[in-house]
Scaffold this active site. Structure first.
Site, mmCIF file in Angstrom:
data_model
loop_
_atom_site.group_PDB
_atom_site.id
_atom_site.type_symbol
_atom_site.label_atom_id
_atom_site.label_comp_id
_atom_site.label_asym_id
_atom_site.label_seq_id
_atom_site.Cartn_x
_atom_site.Cartn_y
_atom_site.Cartn_z
ATOM 1 N N LYS A 1 43.609 46.478 42.682
ATOM 2 C CA LYS A 1 44.966 46.273 43.203
ATOM 3 C C LYS A 1 45.453 47.544 43.906
ATOM 4 C CE LYS A 1 45.905 42.610 39.966
ATOM 5 N NZ LYS A 1 46.343 42.161 38.655
ATOM 6 N N GLN B 1 49.786 43.947 33.724
ATOM 7 C CA GLN B 1 48.433 43.388 33.653
ATOM 8 C C GLN B 1 48.193 42.666 32.329
ATOM 9 O OE1 GLN B 1 46.385 43.433 36.301
ATOM 10 N NE2 GLN B 1 44.788 42.348 35.216
ATOM 11 N N ASP C 1 53.810 38.425 40.554
ATOM 12 C CA ASP C 1 52.781 37.562 39.958
ATOM 13 C C ASP C 1 53.205 36.089 39.989
ATOM 14 O OD1 ASP C 1 50.363 38.585 38.956
ATOM 15 O OD2 ASP C 1 51.364 39.566 37.268
HETATM 16 N N1 GUN Z 1 45.029 39.418 34.363
HETATM 17 C C1 GUN Z 1 44.080 38.681 34.997
HETATM 18 N N2 GUN Z 1 44.569 38.157 36.142
HETATM 19 C C2 GUN Z 1 45.856 38.557 36.230
HETATM 20 C C3 GUN Z 1 46.893 38.350 37.200
HETATM 21 O O1 GUN Z 1 46.745 37.663 38.214
HETATM 22 N N3 GUN Z 1 48.084 38.966 36.933
HETATM 23 C C4 GUN Z 1 48.285 39.703 35.824
HETATM 24 N N4 GUN Z 1 49.474 40.232 35.651
HETATM 25 N N5 GUN Z 1 47.352 39.910 34.911
HETATM 26 C C5 GUN Z 1 46.145 39.347 35.118
#
Ligand code: GUN
Length: 281
Positions: free
Chosen positions: A52, A96, A119
């Site tokens: 990211k 996350q 998200d």
């Molecule tokens: N963990 C795995 N995929 C994601 C996601 O798309 N967003 C978040 N916040 N955590 C994750």
């Protein structure tokens, strides 16, 4: 031969257009900041967070990260989220997942301001999706729609079967396909006669979480197959929920794993961050 839907290429094209948008915004004196919070050091989460940050850097979005210890309390995390919610230099906040077991995931996710919830997990944004209003949409299903559109696959009037009913993928995926005027069926682990339902699908979207579960017996000839799964097989090779070798000869288009849906998720996150800055700051 099926069309192989190239998520790597499509996501690169979107990232390049987002990069241009960010440059134009910078010329107007506007910049965009994403904050990523990781609690603990789950290795998979560390890889996602690093990816990211890399995507932010490529596009020109500022990224700030908080890598907090596993012992962080729920109250400490809520306090940090409150602070970031009130910080006008922050446009997107992402916590996350998975969170450590001592934290209430729902409570944490609901605390993020809906206007910074890039998200798309906050109930307010989920509600906006349900009633067809503007709001942030969960990144993986949003990425699937972009893949279909970029591949000139028409959705309207098609029979779409979604396997999986998670809040993050299955449910928003079904709502997005409905918004595109597909006729949508949602299947899950308790569905009777899954094979026959899948065989009716013009577009089959698989988020079942089981490696190579879907084979040719589930596929209607000429179907479009979208594979959201990612696993390692017995030879440590990446694979999806779909048995690609057995399914590909039957379908008109299919996403590979890796290089299909995966690269689109981060791309949609970047798009959401830019929208957060444009609409809410
Ligand atoms: N963990 C795995 N995929 C994601 C996601 O798309 N967003 C978040 N916040 N955590 C994750």
């Amino acid at each position: 031969m099926a069309q192989i839907i190239d998520g790597k290429r499509i996501s690169q094209e979107i990232k390049d257009s987002l990069k241009v948008q960010v440059e134009e915004l910078k010329e107007q004196g506007k910049s965009c900041t994403l904050v990523v919070i990781q609690i603990g050091n789950d290795p998979a989460s560390s890889v996602y967070v690093a990816n990211k940050k890399k995507a932010c850097e490529y596009i020109g979005i500022n990224s700030r990260s908080y890598e907090l210890p596993e012992e962080t309390t729920e109250d400490e995390l809520l306090e940090l989220i409150d602070e970031l919610n009130h910080d006008s230099t922050v446009h997107g906040i992402l916590c996350q997942l998975p969170l450590p077991k001592h934290m209430n995931e729902k409570k944490i996710l609901n605390r993020i301001s809906p206007q910074k919830d890039v998200d798309g997990f906050h109930p307010e944004n989920v509600g906006h999706l349900m009633i067809g209003e503007f709001g942030f949409v969960s990144c993986t299903p949003a990425g699937v729609i972009e893949l279909l559109k970029a591949s000139n696959i028409s959705i309207e009037g098609k029979n779409c079967v979604v396997i999986g009913r998670s809040n993050i993928v299955g449910k928003p995926m079904a709502m997005l396909m409905l918004r595109e005027n597909a006729t949508v069926t949602i299947c899950h682990s308790k569905t009777n006669d899954l094979k026959n339902i899948c065989k009716q699908a013009d577009i089959l979207i698989v988020a079942i979480g089981k490696p190579k579960y879907i084979n040719e017996e589930y596929i209607k000839e000429g179907a479009v197959v979208i594979d959201v799964g990612i696993h390692r097989d017995a030879n440590n090779k990446l694979c999806g929920d779909v048995d690609f070798e057995r399914v590909e000869p039957l379908c008109s288009a299919i996403t590979p794993v890796p290089g299909g849906v995966g690269p689109m998720t981060i791309c949609m996150l970047m798009k959401n961050c830019i929208e957060a800055m444009k609409y809410f700051s």
